[in-house]
Design a protein around this motif. Sequence first.
Motif, mmCIF file in Angstrom:
data_model
loop_
_atom_site.group_PDB
_atom_site.id
_atom_site.type_symbol
_atom_site.label_atom_id
_atom_site.label_comp_id
_atom_site.label_asym_id
_atom_site.label_seq_id
_atom_site.Cartn_x
_atom_site.Cartn_y
_atom_site.Cartn_z
ATOM 1 N N VAL A 36 0.856 -1.190 0.000
ATOM 2 C CA VAL A 36 0.000 0.000 0.000
ATOM 3 C C VAL A 36 0.888 1.234 0.000
ATOM 4 C CG1 VAL A 36 -1.653 1.321 1.395
ATOM 5 C CG2 VAL A 36 -1.908 -1.160 1.161
ATOM 6 N N VAL A 37 0.550 2.212 -0.809
ATOM 7 C CA VAL A 37 1.266 3.473 -0.820
ATOM 8 C C VAL A 37 0.404 4.536 -0.151
ATOM 9 C CG1 VAL A 37 0.426 4.115 -3.122
ATOM 10 C CG2 VAL A 37 2.494 5.179 -2.224
ATOM 11 N N CYS A 38 1.044 5.380 0.637
ATOM 12 C CA CYS A 38 0.346 6.508 1.248
ATOM 13 C C CYS A 38 0.247 7.618 0.206
ATOM 14 C CB CYS A 38 1.106 6.993 2.482
ATOM 15 S SG CYS A 38 0.348 8.407 3.303
ATOM 16 N N ALA A 39 -0.958 7.901 -0.231
ATOM 17 C CA ALA A 39 -1.225 8.974 -1.184
ATOM 18 C C ALA A 39 -1.808 10.171 -0.430
ATOM 19 C CB ALA A 39 -2.192 8.489 -2.260
ATOM 20 N N PRO A 40 -1.840 11.342 -1.048
ATOM 21 C CA PRO A 40 -2.398 12.511 -0.340
ATOM 22 C C PRO A 40 -3.811 12.295 0.175
ATOM 23 C CG PRO A 40 -1.218 13.223 -2.296
ATOM 24 C CD PRO A 40 -1.252 11.717 -2.343
ATOM 25 N N GLU A 41 -4.594 11.467 -0.558
ATOM 26 C CA GLU A 41 -5.979 11.234 -0.152
ATOM 27 C C GLU A 41 -6.136 10.026 0.770
ATOM 28 O OE1 GLU A 41 -5.205 9.004 -3.979
ATOM 29 O OE2 GLU A 41 -4.718 10.980 -3.139
ATOM 30 N N GLY A 42 -5.052 9.280 1.026
ATOM 31 C CA GLY A 42 -5.127 8.110 1.890
ATOM 32 C C GLY A 42 -4.387 6.929 1.306
ATOM 33 N N GLY A 43 -4.641 5.729 1.861
ATOM 34 C CA GLY A 43 -3.961 4.529 1.408
ATOM 35 C C GLY A 43 -4.480 4.032 0.070
ATOM 36 N N ARG A 44 -3.554 3.600 -0.788
ATOM 37 C CA ARG A 44 -3.931 3.050 -2.095
ATOM 38 C C ARG A 44 -3.183 1.745 -2.313
ATOM 39 N NH1 ARG A 44 -1.486 3.817 -7.087
ATOM 40 N NH2 ARG A 44 -0.275 5.596 -6.304
ATOM 41 N N ARG A 45 -3.942 0.687 -2.565
ATOM 42 C CA ARG A 45 -3.316 -0.615 -2.816
ATOM 43 C C ARG A 45 -2.599 -0.615 -4.157
ATOM 44 N NH1 ARG A 45 -6.362 -5.910 -2.645
ATOM 45 N NH2 ARG A 45 -8.062 -4.835 -3.674
ATOM 46 N N LEU A 46 -1.401 -1.202 -4.190
ATOM 47 C CA LEU A 46 -0.683 -1.382 -5.441
ATOM 48 C C LEU A 46 -0.934 -2.759 -6.033
ATOM 49 C CD1 LEU A 46 2.731 0.332 -4.608
ATOM 50 C CD2 LEU A 46 0.733 1.288 -5.774
ATOM 51 N N SER A 47 -1.476 -3.660 -5.252
ATOM 52 C CA SER A 47 -1.913 -4.967 -5.748
ATOM 53 C C SER A 47 -3.429 -4.934 -5.856
ATOM 54 C CB SER A 47 -1.464 -6.094 -4.812
ATOM 55 O OG SER A 47 -1.739 -5.774 -3.466
ATOM 56 N N SER A 48 -3.962 -5.638 -6.852
ATOM 57 C CA SER A 48 -5.393 -5.492 -7.145
ATOM 58 C C SER A 48 -6.193 -6.775 -6.985
ATOM 59 C CB SER A 48 -5.568 -4.961 -8.575
ATOM 60 O OG SER A 48 -4.967 -5.843 -9.514
ATOM 61 N N LEU A 49 -5.569 -7.871 -6.562
ATOM 62 C CA LEU A 49 -6.311 -9.119 -6.407
ATOM 63 C C LEU A 49 -7.400 -8.988 -5.342
ATOM 64 C CD1 LEU A 49 -3.788 -12.104 -6.439
ATOM 65 C CD2 LEU A 49 -5.463 -11.510 -8.177
ATOM 66 N N PRO A 50 -8.555 -9.607 -5.559
ATOM 67 C CA PRO A 50 -9.607 -9.604 -4.526
ATOM 68 C C PRO A 50 -9.110 -10.283 -3.254
ATOM 69 C CG PRO A 50 -10.465 -10.402 -6.628
ATOM 70 C CD PRO A 50 -8.981 -10.330 -6.778
ATOM 71 N N TRP A 51 -9.697 -9.905 -2.136
ATOM 72 C CA TRP A 51 -9.351 -10.513 -0.857
ATOM 73 C C TRP A 51 -10.136 -11.794 -0.575
ATOM 74 C CZ3 TRP A 51 -9.867 -5.222 2.039
ATOM 75 C CH2 TRP A 51 -8.686 -4.491 1.894
ATOM 76 N N GLU A 52 -11.238 -11.996 -1.260
ATOM 77 C CA GLU A 52 -12.117 -13.127 -0.939
ATOM 78 C C GLU A 52 -11.366 -14.464 -1.027
ATOM 79 O OE1 GLU A 52 -12.926 -10.636 -2.898
ATOM 80 O OE2 GLU A 52 -14.441 -9.677 -1.612
ATOM 81 N N LEU A 53 -11.741 -15.381 -0.168
ATOM 82 C CA LEU A 53 -11.168 -16.710 -0.182
ATOM 83 C C LEU A 53 -11.378 -17.371 -1.531
ATOM 84 C CD1 LEU A 53 -9.855 -19.037 1.515
ATOM 85 C CD2 LEU A 53 -12.204 -19.780 2.009
ATOM 86 N N CYS A 54 -10.311 -17.909 -2.123
ATOM 87 C CA CYS A 54 -10.412 -18.605 -3.406
ATOM 88 C C CYS A 54 -10.471 -20.099 -3.159
ATOM 89 C CB CYS A 54 -9.219 -18.259 -4.283
ATOM 90 S SG CYS A 54 -9.184 -19.153 -5.852
ATOM 91 N N VAL A 55 -11.548 -20.753 -3.574
ATOM 92 C CA VAL A 55 -11.694 -22.193 -3.434
ATOM 93 C C VAL A 55 -11.331 -22.838 -4.770
ATOM 94 C CG1 VAL A 55 -13.255 -24.103 -2.926
ATOM 95 C CG2 VAL A 55 -13.488 -21.935 -1.688
ATOM 96 N N VAL A 56 -10.260 -23.630 -4.769
ATOM 97 C CA VAL A 56 -9.842 -24.312 -6.002
ATOM 98 C C VAL A 56 -10.442 -25.717 -6.014
ATOM 99 C CG1 VAL A 56 -7.719 -22.992 -6.254
ATOM 100 C CG2 VAL A 56 -7.692 -25.055 -4.873
#
Length: 322
Positions: A300-320
Amino acid sequence: MAEEGVDALVLRPSPDFRYLSGLDGLDDGYDGYLVLTGEGPPTAAAGPREAAALVPGAARRVGVDPEMRARELFSLPVDAELVLASSVLAPLRLRREPAEVAATGRAAAAADAVLLAARGLVWFGATERAMARRLRAALAEAGCEETLSVLVAAGEHTALPRHAACDRVINPGDALLVSVCGRWDGHCAEVARMFAVAEPPEDFEAMYSVVLAAQRAALDAVRPGVTAAEVGRAAREVIDGSGYGEYAGRRPGRGVGRSHEEGPWLVPGDGTVFEPGTTVCLEPAIYLPELFGARVADVVVCAPEGGRRLSSLPWELCVVDR
């Protein structure tokens, strides 16, 4: 250097070396040292004795590279107090320029691509070690110049914070912790996600939801002017309030940049103030011994408006399913 009372810096190939020189140390074919005295640009030296000869005789405090080996220190004949060069360089490295943030973003995107492809791999019957080897190769193919770490932990091994992939066979009903960390253009990023094979273990999803809530709280807390301790506290309060406090990971995040583990540390007492360009890896975790654990990691990078993720994968549990 003047503010810290440091008269010279002596660096070996390391993150600090890369920061000052733009070279990648051994990867650029250079295995010497850099000496900075404040009287001009850094000067190259072939070895510790040559580096010592470049240090002014009147120097009273010399900053040495935190990664310098004991034999190098004993071979550095200077009549001065030795201190860590990080006292000078760490505050500067916190102020990352847009190009540095972009390089970290490319490393995060490469990790994203590997974890996204991992969803389509065959996990049933494979070993942790074999899958880690595949992911390591995939990270190199994604463009990272160096693979710093790959973690595959299955079942009860997900509850071991420092687990190393072994020959345990991955079976249906296992939780999987998968993490990859690589370097792109000298900058590092780690992304970690949770998988489940066929179906998640009993009670796993309830615990995992707490980890995700802690990640959201930490991300929401990132903004200019807050301290590292405050961001860490936001994550810990969620875990403590859920009743899992005694099983929380020892820290919910740390800095990343030229190194994959550096300050600031999101722990009580770290008063480092976030400013635009500060990059951290948020990684709250819960580990239930002998059962399972869960950790999510994002840069996460601290931007002037707040935290911004640099990775974009969903957080939801992935069931394979294979």
